[in-house]
Design an enzyme around this catalytic site. Sequence first.
Site, PDB file in Angstrom:
ATOM      1  N   LYS A  22       0.828  -1.214   0.000  1.00  0.00           N
ATOM      2  CA  LYS A  22       0.000   0.000   0.000  1.00  0.00           C
ATOM      3  C   LYS A  22       0.856   1.256   0.000  1.00  0.00           C
ATOM      4  CE  LYS A  22      -1.623   1.563   4.022  1.00  0.00           C
ATOM      5  NZ  LYS A  22      -1.581   2.910   4.581  1.00  0.00           N
ATOM      6  N   ASN A  23       1.808   1.320   0.936  1.00  0.00           N
ATOM      7  CA  ASN A  23       2.514   2.592   1.099  1.00  0.00           C
ATOM      8  C   ASN A  23       3.499   2.885  -0.028  1.00  0.00           C
ATOM      9  OD1 ASN A  23       1.009   3.161   3.321  1.00  0.00           O
ATOM     10  ND2 ASN A  23       2.522   2.422   4.801  1.00  0.00           N
ATOM     11  N   ARG A  93      -3.193  10.155   4.403  1.00  0.00           N
ATOM     12  CA  ARG A  93      -1.891  10.741   4.661  1.00  0.00           C
ATOM     13  C   ARG A  93      -1.091  10.939   3.361  1.00  0.00           C
ATOM     14  NH1 ARG A  93      -0.046  13.611   8.548  1.00  0.00           N
ATOM     15  NH2 ARG A  93       2.194  13.586   8.591  1.00  0.00           N
ATOM     16  N   CYS A 117      -4.312   7.922   9.766  1.00  0.00           N
ATOM     17  CA  CYS A 117      -4.642   7.314  11.046  1.00  0.00           C
ATOM     18  C   CYS A 117      -4.259   8.226  12.198  1.00  0.00           C
ATOM     19  CB  CYS A 117      -3.900   5.986  11.190  1.00  0.00           C
ATOM     20  SG  CYS A 117      -4.626   4.680  10.212  1.00  0.00           S
ATOM     21  N   ARG A 122       1.350  14.159  13.662  1.00  0.00           N
ATOM     22  CA  ARG A 122       2.039  13.745  12.430  1.00  0.00           C
ATOM     23  C   ARG A 122       2.438  14.987  11.653  1.00  0.00           C
ATOM     24  NH1 ARG A 122      -0.879   8.512  10.000  1.00  0.00           N
ATOM     25  NH2 ARG A 122       1.130   8.276   8.979  1.00  0.00           N
ATOM     26  N   PRO A 123       3.477  15.675  12.139  1.00  0.00           N
ATOM     27  CA  PRO A 123       3.877  16.936  11.508  1.00  0.00           C
ATOM     28  C   PRO A 123       4.421  16.723  10.100  1.00  0.00           C
ATOM     29  CG  PRO A 123       5.482  16.291  13.171  1.00  0.00           C
ATOM     30  CD  PRO A 123       4.380  15.286  13.232  1.00  0.00           C
ATOM     31  N   ILE A 124       4.473  17.804   9.317  1.00  0.00           N
ATOM     32  CA  ILE A 124       5.059  17.693   7.975  1.00  0.00           C
ATOM     33  C   ILE A 124       6.208  18.693   7.817  1.00  0.00           C
ATOM     34  CG2 ILE A 124       3.066  16.729   6.758  1.00  0.00           C
ATOM     35  CD1 ILE A 124       2.542  19.664   5.837  1.00  0.00           C
ATOM     36  N   ASP A 125       6.766  19.086   8.965  1.00  0.00           N
ATOM     37  CA  ASP A 125       7.837  20.093   8.923  1.00  0.00           C
ATOM     38  C   ASP A 125       9.041  19.650   8.080  1.00  0.00           C
ATOM     39  OD1 ASP A 125       8.002  18.236  11.185  1.00  0.00           O
ATOM     40  OD2 ASP A 125       9.918  19.204  11.589  1.00  0.00           O
ATOM     41  N   GLN A 126       9.341  18.350   8.078  1.00  0.00           N
ATOM     42  CA  GLN A 126      10.512  17.890   7.315  1.00  0.00           C
ATOM     43  C   GLN A 126      10.245  17.922   5.806  1.00  0.00           C
ATOM     44  OE1 GLN A 126      13.569  17.288   8.979  1.00  0.00           O
ATOM     45  NE2 GLN A 126      12.261  18.219  10.525  1.00  0.00           N
ATOM     46  N   ASP A 305       4.357  -0.262  12.195  1.00  0.00           N
ATOM     47  CA  ASP A 305       3.083  -0.775  11.665  1.00  0.00           C
ATOM     48  C   ASP A 305       2.813  -2.221  12.070  1.00  0.00           C
ATOM     49  OD1 ASP A 305       2.668   1.671  10.527  1.00  0.00           O
ATOM     50  OD2 ASP A 305       3.170   1.068   8.485  1.00  0.00           O
ATOM     51  N   ILE A 327       8.218   5.490  17.283  1.00  0.00           N
ATOM     52  CA  ILE A 327       7.951   6.306  16.090  1.00  0.00           C
ATOM     53  C   ILE A 327       6.760   7.250  16.306  1.00  0.00           C
ATOM     54  CG2 ILE A 327       7.575   6.291  13.581  1.00  0.00           C
ATOM     55  CD1 ILE A 327      10.132   4.788  14.259  1.00  0.00           C
ATOM     56  N   ARG A 397      -8.784   0.110   4.655  1.00  0.00           N
ATOM     57  CA  ARG A 397      -7.855   1.058   4.023  1.00  0.00           C
ATOM     58  C   ARG A 397      -6.545   0.378   3.653  1.00  0.00           C
ATOM     59  NH1 ARG A 397      -7.322   6.542   7.286  1.00  0.00           N
ATOM     60  NH2 ARG A 397      -5.752   6.716   5.695  1.00  0.00           N
TER      61      ARG A 397
HETATM   62  C1  EPZ Z   1       4.464   6.356   6.740  1.00  0.00           C
HETATM   63  O1  EPZ Z   1       3.876   7.428   7.453  1.00  0.00           O
HETATM   64  C2  EPZ Z   1       3.371   5.331   6.563  1.00  0.00           C
HETATM   65  N1  EPZ Z   1       2.265   5.943   5.831  1.00  0.00           N
HETATM   66  C3  EPZ Z   1       2.904   4.832   7.922  1.00  0.00           C
HETATM   67  O2  EPZ Z   1       1.997   3.776   7.696  1.00  0.00           O
HETATM   68  C4  EPZ Z   1       4.083   4.282   8.717  1.00  0.00           C
HETATM   69  O3  EPZ Z   1       3.654   3.982  10.024  1.00  0.00           O
HETATM   70  C5  EPZ Z   1       5.202   5.315   8.778  1.00  0.00           C
HETATM   71  O4  EPZ Z   1       5.553   5.767   7.439  1.00  0.00           O
HETATM   72  C6  EPZ Z   1       6.469   4.776   9.440  1.00  0.00           C
HETATM   73  O5  EPZ Z   1       6.931   3.652   8.746  1.00  0.00           O
HETATM   74  C7  EPZ Z   1       2.320   6.062   4.504  1.00  0.00           C
HETATM   75  O6  EPZ Z   1       3.281   5.667   3.848  1.00  0.00           O
HETATM   76  C8  EPZ Z   1       1.142   6.660   3.827  1.00  0.00           C
HETATM   77  P1  EPZ Z   1       7.168   9.113   8.765  1.00  0.00           P
HETATM   78  P2  EPZ Z   1       4.601   8.841   7.531  1.00  0.00           P
HETATM   79  O7  EPZ Z   1       7.272  10.370   7.990  1.00  0.00           O
HETATM   80  O8  EPZ Z   1       5.216   9.123   6.181  1.00  0.00           O
HETATM   81  C9  EPZ Z   1       7.905  12.244  12.312  1.00  0.00           C
HETATM   82  C10 EPZ Z   1       0.046   2.529   7.960  1.00  0.00           C
HETATM   83  O9  EPZ Z   1      -0.532   1.950   8.906  1.00  0.00           O
HETATM   84  N2  EPZ Z   1       7.854  13.300  11.279  1.00  0.00           N
HETATM   85  O10 EPZ Z   1       8.176   8.053   8.538  1.00  0.00           O
HETATM   86  O11 EPZ Z   1       3.640   9.804   8.086  1.00  0.00           O
HETATM   87  C11 EPZ Z   1       6.571  11.575  12.519  1.00  0.00           C
HETATM   88  O12 EPZ Z   1       5.747  12.313  13.387  1.00  0.00           O
HETATM   89  C12 EPZ Z   1       0.645   3.891   8.158  1.00  0.00           C
HETATM   90  O13 EPZ Z   1       0.146   2.031   6.811  1.00  0.00           O
HETATM   91  C13 EPZ Z   1       8.163  14.602  11.621  1.00  0.00           C
HETATM   92  O14 EPZ Z   1       8.461  14.898  12.781  1.00  0.00           O
HETATM   93  O15 EPZ Z   1       5.714   8.495   8.599  1.00  0.00           O
HETATM   94  C14 EPZ Z   1       6.962  10.243  13.084  1.00  0.00           C
HETATM   95  O16 EPZ Z   1       7.238  10.371  14.450  1.00  0.00           O
HETATM   96  C15 EPZ Z   1       0.394   4.442   9.507  1.00  0.00           C
HETATM   97  N3  EPZ Z   1       8.111  15.555  10.655  1.00  0.00           N
HETATM   98  C16 EPZ Z   1       8.269   9.952  12.351  1.00  0.00           C
HETATM   99  O17 EPZ Z   1       8.742  11.211  11.877  1.00  0.00           O
HETATM  100  C17 EPZ Z   1       7.801  15.279   9.374  1.00  0.00           C
HETATM  101  O18 EPZ Z   1       7.780  16.201   8.538  1.00  0.00           O
HETATM  102  C18 EPZ Z   1       8.134   8.999  11.197  1.00  0.00           C
HETATM  103  O19 EPZ Z   1       7.136   9.472  10.295  1.00  0.00           O
HETATM  104  C19 EPZ Z   1       7.488  13.951   9.026  1.00  0.00           C
HETATM  105  C20 EPZ Z   1       7.532  12.967   9.999  1.00  0.00           C
END
Ligand code: EPZ
Length: 430
Positions: A22-23, A93, A117, A122-126, A305, A327, A397
């Site tokens: 999926k992802n 997301r 979810c 779930r910030p997007i600052d990065q 996950d 995480i 989903r």
């Molecule tokens: C992806 O989410 C997946 N979603 C998630 O799967 C998965 O749990 C996650 O990666 C970790 O493997 C999709 O691919 C659609 P991250 P994502 O950016 O991209 C922090 C599922 O069940 N962060 O790797 O949102 C964040 O808060 C879902 O299929 C920032 O601080 O995850 C987290 O603590 C749930 N700033 C960590 O990084 C940012 O700009 C990892 O998040 C981005 C992230």
Amino acid sequence: MEQYAIKGGNPLVGEVEIGGAKNAALAILAAAAMTDETVVIENVPDLRDTMVMLQAMESIGVQVERENRHTVRINAKNIRNLVIEDDGIKKIRASYYFLGALLGRYKKAEVALPGGCNIGLRPIDQHIKGFRALGAEVRIEHGLIITEAERLRGSHIYFDGVTVGATINVMLAAALAEGQTIIENAAKEPHVVDVANFLNSMGASIKGAGTDVVRIRGVQKLHGTEYTVIPDQIEAGTFMFAAAVTKGDVTVKNVIPKHLESISAKLMEIGCEVEESDDAVRVVAAKPLTHTQVKTLPYPGFPTDMQPQITVALGLSRGISIVTESIFENRFKYVDELTRMGASIKVESNTAIIDGVAKYTGASLTAPDLRAGAALVTAALAAEGVSTIDDVNFIERGYEDFPQKLQSLGAQIEKVNTERELKKFRLKTG
Ligand code: EPZ
């Protein structure tokens, strides 16, 4: 009312085919909008989230044709506008991948702030930091993230934490930027590699995906391609743990065993036999399960996950186990539901302390999110008696034909829509 009715107690036995990841698919679909040539993508899982992505693409003029259930033909020659804000997309997301994809191709994108979810902040600052480093402006207005640039220029980006989403998003935009981009502290998940391979098959130049440092040399244009999405690591892992908790014997087929190593290692630690072959993994749970400790980490660590699924198994394992979620900060909401099934679990901030019990008992449950929902299904399959699980839309989903695949392994599970159907299920399953 739309719920799963589950009668527990049957060991899962047999073989199950795992679908596309999926992802990976969600990012690859967005990336398919980066060329005006036709892209054919195979092994796309038929899920609510992939459907929402495809509908969002159609809403801006992308032509989407389903060749069959898992193959889509996409042509993004006639994109009409760069604003993606339909109702469905606000809930997922992966909508953020349209930012990187459209910014790369058109130097502009407007996308509704991402949902997904509810597993913590779930910030997007990065993501924003990455786009800015490439020379784009980013602002948030009226619920939309708006990003634009006159030109995108390659840059050196060091992520503050490991993030799958931001790594992929910057790869998308940088693929069509001028010059070289270097991403440090990049995520190494299999789907990051899959998206890089997909972009490279469209003519991008991305090296190092799957390591901490990804190097992207921008190209002027991407072209059409045919591509097959990798198998879903988490769907496979969920069935592997379902085998463990039901004392079963399940072979997950069409997988990449390497992607499942952290999951296989934990299953062996708690007493299962795990046999790997080229594209399959068999899990046999002949002995009682025992306790362990686990901490979720970015790949190749144990995936967040899979955290609810291992917690369900450890709840039935002898001794005290500890699960640490590193995480997401709010990913133990399902523990209250497990407690109602007889589990003995105490959560202290990001740690669950689990005192294994001999059995779970069926209860009325609600899926709080996708993975926790799937984990509750596995708990119900192991439990004594009948359970019902509400809010199965979360589960759908991320898991295609979940009840059907489980039934094929001998599970007693049905999706019911009325009290009458539930009653019938209870009568049928005794
Ligand atoms: C992806 O989410 C997946 N979603 C998630 O799967 C998965 O749990 C996650 O990666 C970790 O493997 C999709 O691919 C659609 P991250 P994502 O950016 O991209 C922090 C599922 O069940 N962060 O790797 O949102 C964040 O808060 C879902 O299929 C920032 O601080 O995850 C987290 O603590 C749930 N700033 C960590 O990084 C940012 O700009 C990892 O998040 C981005 C992230």
